[in-house]
Motif scaffolding. Structure first.
Motif, short mmCIF file in Angstrom:
data_model
loop_
_atom_site.label_atom_id
_atom_site.label_comp_id
_atom_site.label_asym_id
_atom_site.label_seq_id
_atom_site.Cartn_x
_atom_site.Cartn_y
_atom_site.Cartn_z
N LYS A 257 37.57 42.90 42.50
CA LYS A 257 38.68 42.06 42.32
C LYS A 257 40.06 42.77 41.85
O LYS A 257 39.92 43.87 41.02
CB LYS A 257 38.40 41.24 41.38
CG LYS A 257 37.10 40.41 41.67
CD LYS A 257 37.55 39.26 42.80
CE LYS A 257 36.14 38.37 42.99
NZ LYS A 257 36.64 37.36 44.22
N VAL A 258 41.11 42.51 42.46
CA VAL A 258 42.44 42.98 42.00
C VAL A 258 42.82 42.44 40.68
O VAL A 258 42.69 41.35 40.56
CB VAL A 258 43.49 42.58 43.36
CG1 VAL A 258 44.80 43.28 42.53
CG2 VAL A 258 43.36 43.05 44.51
N ASN A 286 42.09 37.51 45.56
CA ASN A 286 41.13 36.95 44.81
C ASN A 286 41.17 35.51 44.87
O ASN A 286 40.38 34.87 44.25
CB ASN A 286 41.29 37.23 43.06
CG ASN A 286 41.44 38.88 42.98
OD1 ASN A 286 41.05 39.55 43.71
ND2 ASN A 286 42.20 39.03 41.81
N SER A 287 41.86 35.02 45.69
CA SER A 287 41.94 33.45 45.92
C SER A 287 40.68 32.86 46.44
O SER A 287 40.03 33.47 47.41
CB SER A 287 43.11 32.97 46.77
OG SER A 287 43.27 31.70 47.02
N SER A 570 43.61 34.42 54.60
CA SER A 570 43.56 32.90 54.00
C SER A 570 43.81 31.74 54.46
O SER A 570 44.60 31.68 55.54
CB SER A 570 44.80 33.15 52.58
OG SER A 570 44.59 34.41 51.73
N HIS A 571 43.51 30.54 53.95
CA HIS A 571 43.47 29.37 54.65
C HIS A 571 45.11 28.93 54.68
O HIS A 571 45.70 29.20 53.69
CB HIS A 571 42.62 28.33 53.69
CG HIS A 571 42.61 27.14 54.53
ND1 HIS A 571 41.70 26.60 55.64
CD2 HIS A 571 43.18 25.98 54.15
CE1 HIS A 571 42.05 25.48 55.87
NE2 HIS A 571 42.90 24.87 55.01
N ALA A 572 45.47 28.26 55.65
CA ALA A 572 47.03 27.73 55.58
C ALA A 572 46.79 26.53 56.33
O ALA A 572 45.85 25.94 56.91
CB ALA A 572 47.76 28.93 56.70
N ILE A 607 40.72 49.85 50.71
CA ILE A 607 40.33 49.86 49.13
C ILE A 607 39.29 48.88 48.74
O ILE A 607 38.44 49.05 48.21
CB ILE A 607 41.69 49.72 48.47
CG1 ILE A 607 42.80 50.63 48.87
CG2 ILE A 607 41.47 49.52 46.87
CD1 ILE A 607 44.15 50.39 48.24
N LEU A 608 39.46 47.60 49.27
CA LEU A 608 38.74 46.39 48.73
C LEU A 608 37.59 46.23 49.79
O LEU A 608 37.80 46.46 51.09
CB LEU A 608 39.47 45.51 48.44
CG LEU A 608 40.47 45.66 47.33
CD1 LEU A 608 41.25 44.34 47.28
CD2 LEU A 608 39.77 45.98 46.18
#
Length: 679
Positions: A257-258, A286-287, A570-572, A607-608
């Motif tokens: 997690k950032v 993290n959303s 991400s959802h939009a 990175i993640l």
């Protein structure tokens, strides 16, 4: 080529070692040439020295013509002492050790011993200096002063006044660097404290920097407080994509997690600063709205599915008829190239675009004549039609630095007040709709200046200054009427800089993500979808409902297109209309390169770990391509960059093996020609 200016040097001695340094260089900087550490608190090499904390005390003297040495009776602050011929400096003597202990003992008199719960614990200069230079025990046994804990200066910055050592770094940052002057010292003596005027909210666009430069835990992040300890964190270099400046950042994360973002030094781009959008705008990693699985619409509902089913549905919808794609600003160069190859070589379509402005006229091929770093040395800068602090925050800091440190004359020509107005030499305000007259006024047209509402004298001076100046404007100029004509006129004035505003919009421009001959641009694509002429639309990291100026057209397009693919991390809102939803890696979850507004290609390493079944964009396009037209697919992002380097002018030295840590600046291209592969 002009000759390099000659630097006058002087001979000084530090701890018995003689060396030549530039005349006037501060002793605290000269000592670094010998790897000699002089402890500091208030000093910062990007701000004026003030000598407030006295931590950098050294013994100083001078050598006379006969070789005799005369020492000053009292220690001197190394951060305010300039180097001069014959200067003698001693940094490691019993007297200096005593002075440093005394300074630290005084600072610790009222400083709370809450290191175990302080967010600065483990990376605190006060801790480090106390350990190396401070007293082993305290003679102070009286009750320490107390002040309100965790006082919120803003939604981002929290003040713990008990820890403040009155170094003034935060106040000086707002006065010298960001220029908003929102912080100042109130009261005097032991009661002195940093505060906003009239206790208003600290709403600076660059407030997060004061957290990083505070040498103690007095200013902390409201988002990071009590979330981790420094030794719990993993830290990796990254690139911010919240705007087109391409700021270098450190990404701190814990268990995937950032946790926080800090500025990373790159003298050519952001020096070490960040804007608040970049420092606090990465919560999407993290959303809960992150996309982690493929969704396919069945019976009017999006239901979980898998990649093979999605590719089969997309292949069926896109293999024939009119198809199109719109791309967003956070896609890497590799993603953009993969999409362009898929559409031009496999699907046979030129209907793709990245531009979300009202005017979709072709952009100049070479859009940045001046690098971000070079802006600070421009003698005259004309800012046209943009609020730099909002659209190009790091460019704003450079322009302000040019004015403050190099006496640049700044001319602002805009329809609305901007942050640059506070230090501009001239401010010319025109009414919306008078943009063409405003530009003509800069060319010396007296009638146009009158029509624009400018004063005759101010307009004449601005026209004189604009000749050969660095002209700065943002791509949002294409939301103004007659944008193509404005750009053409501004180009003729001086070194024209049309900076992109989206994270990798410049990369999309360089790679030719605009329709070729016979292709449809953004508006034509949306109109075609609304009428049903375009049978399938692919949204790649973009939502026209939020980014395109005509939301009504965007909504009709999404409702009217028979088959819609939404791809993103991400959802939009656009995903509600989709036939297929594809989860794509966020930027820090995959290898890739990004091109900032000045044409600097910078690499971001993975990175993640991406959530669920998300994939990089280039891999999604490649896997669909081999299903439709069997060929050797790329196996790594570096393979895609090799193809880019081989086929796109300017990217020859952007291969991963050649790409320097600071990035590679692309070369210019012939004016008027689209950049990219042959269709």
């Amino acid at each position: 080529m002009a000759a390099a200016p000659e630097i006058q040097t002087v001979n000084i001695t530090i701890n018995g070692v003689e060396l030549a340094v530039p005349k006037g260089e501060l002793v605290v900087e000269a000592a670094k040439r010998l790897d000699v550490e002089i402890p500091i608190f208030c000093y910062h090499d990007r701000m004026k020295p003030v000598g407030m904390c006295r931590m950098c005390l050294v013994e100083a003297g001078s050598k006379g013509p006969d070789g005799t040495v005369r020492m000053m009776p009292k220690p001197q602050a190394a951060c305010t002492l300039p180097s001069s011929e014959g200067l003698i400096i001693n940094t490691d003597t019993p007297k200096i050790h005593t002075d440093r202990r005394s300074v630290l003992e005084m600072l610790l008199v009222n400083h709370p011993l809450d290191c175990p719960i302080c967010d600065r614990g483990g990376e605190c200069p006060l801790q480090n200096n106390t350990l190396f230079y401070g007293p082993s025990t305290s003679r102070f046994v009286e009750l320490k002063r107390h002040a309100p804990k965790a006082f919120p200066l803003s939604k981002h910055v929290v003040l713990d006044l008990e820890r403040c050592i009155q170094c003034g770094r935060c106040v000086r940052f707002t006065e010298e660097i960001s220029g908003d002057g929102q912080l100042a010292f109130r009261f005097r003596g032991a009661s002195m404290q940093p505060s906003t005027f009239e206790l208003t909210e600290f709403d600076s666009k660059f407030s997060g920097n004061v957290i990083e430069i505070c040498p103690v835990g007095a200013l902390t992040s409201a988002h990071y407080r009590f979330r981790a300890r420094p030794w719990d964190l993993e830290t990796k270099p990254a690139v911010c994509l919240e705007c087109s400046n391409g700021c270098n950042i450190w990404l701190d994360y814990r268990v995937g997690k950032v946790v926080r973002i800090n500025g990373r030094a790159n003298e050519a781009v952001n020096e070490e600063w960040t804007c608040d959008r970049g420092k606090f705008g990465h919560d999407y990693y993290n959303s809960e709205s992150r996309l982690s699985q493929v969704l396919i619409r069945r019976n009017d509902r999006l239901e979980p599915s898998d990649w093979p089913a999605a590719f089969q549905a997309i292949a069926e919808a896109f293999k024939s008829g009119e198809v199109a794609a719109l791309v967003g600003p956070q896609n890497s160069n590799e993603d953009l190239f993969g999409l362009r190859e898929l559409f031009t070589d496999v699907l046979g379509s030129k209907n793709f675009d990245y531009r979300m402005t009202r005017d979709l006229s072709p952009r100049p091929a070479k859009r940045a004549a001046t690098s971000i770093q070079a802006l600070e040395h421009a003698p005259v800068i004309v800012v046209f039609g943009t609020s730099l602090a909002d659209e190009l925050p790091i460019v704003y800091l450079r322009v302000r630095k040019a004015w403050m440190k190099h006496a640049a004359r700044v001319v602002v020509v805009s329809s609305q007040p901007t942050d640059v107005d506070s230090f501009a030499h001239l401010v010319l305000r025109f009414e919306p709709g008078k943009e063409a007259e405003a530009v003509k006024a800069l060319t010396g047209d007296a009638a146009a200046s009158k029509a624009a509402g400018f004063g005759a004298d101010a307009a004449a001076e601005a026209a004189s200054l604009a000749k050969g100046a660095a002209i700065v404007c943002a791509e949002s100029i294409y939301d103004m009427p007659g944008a193509a004509g404005l750009v053409e006129s501004l180009t003729s004035l001086g070194d024209f800089n049309l900076y992109a505003t989206g994270g990798n919009d410049q990369g999309a421009h360089e790679l030719g993500l605009v329709p070729g001959s016979g292709g449809k641009d953004t508006r034509a694509i949306l109109e075609g979808c609304a009428k049903g002429a375009i049978k399938a639309l692919w949204l790649v990291g973009t939502d026209p409902l939020g980014s395109y100026p005509d939301k009504d057209l965007a909504q009709r397009a999404l409702e009217g297109v028979p088959f819609l693919v939404y791809q993103g991390h991400s959802h939009a809102e656009a995903a509600h209309y989709a036939s297929v939803v594809l989860p794509q890696n966020a930027p820090a979850e995959c290898d890739g390169t990004y091109t900032n507004c000045e044409g600097r290609v910078q690499r971001m390493r993975s990175i993640l770990t991406p959530p669920g079944h998300a994939k990089p964009g280039w891999k999604i396009f490649g896997e669909l391509a081999i299903r439709l037209k069997p060929s050797a697919p790329p196996f790594h992002a570096s393979d895609v960059m090799d193809r880019i380097a081989a086929g796109v002018p300017g990217f020859e030295h952007a291969r991963y093996a050649e790409l320097a840590e600071g990035g590679h600046v692309l070369h210019g291209h012939p004016a008027g020609e689209p950049v990219g592969l042959e269709s």
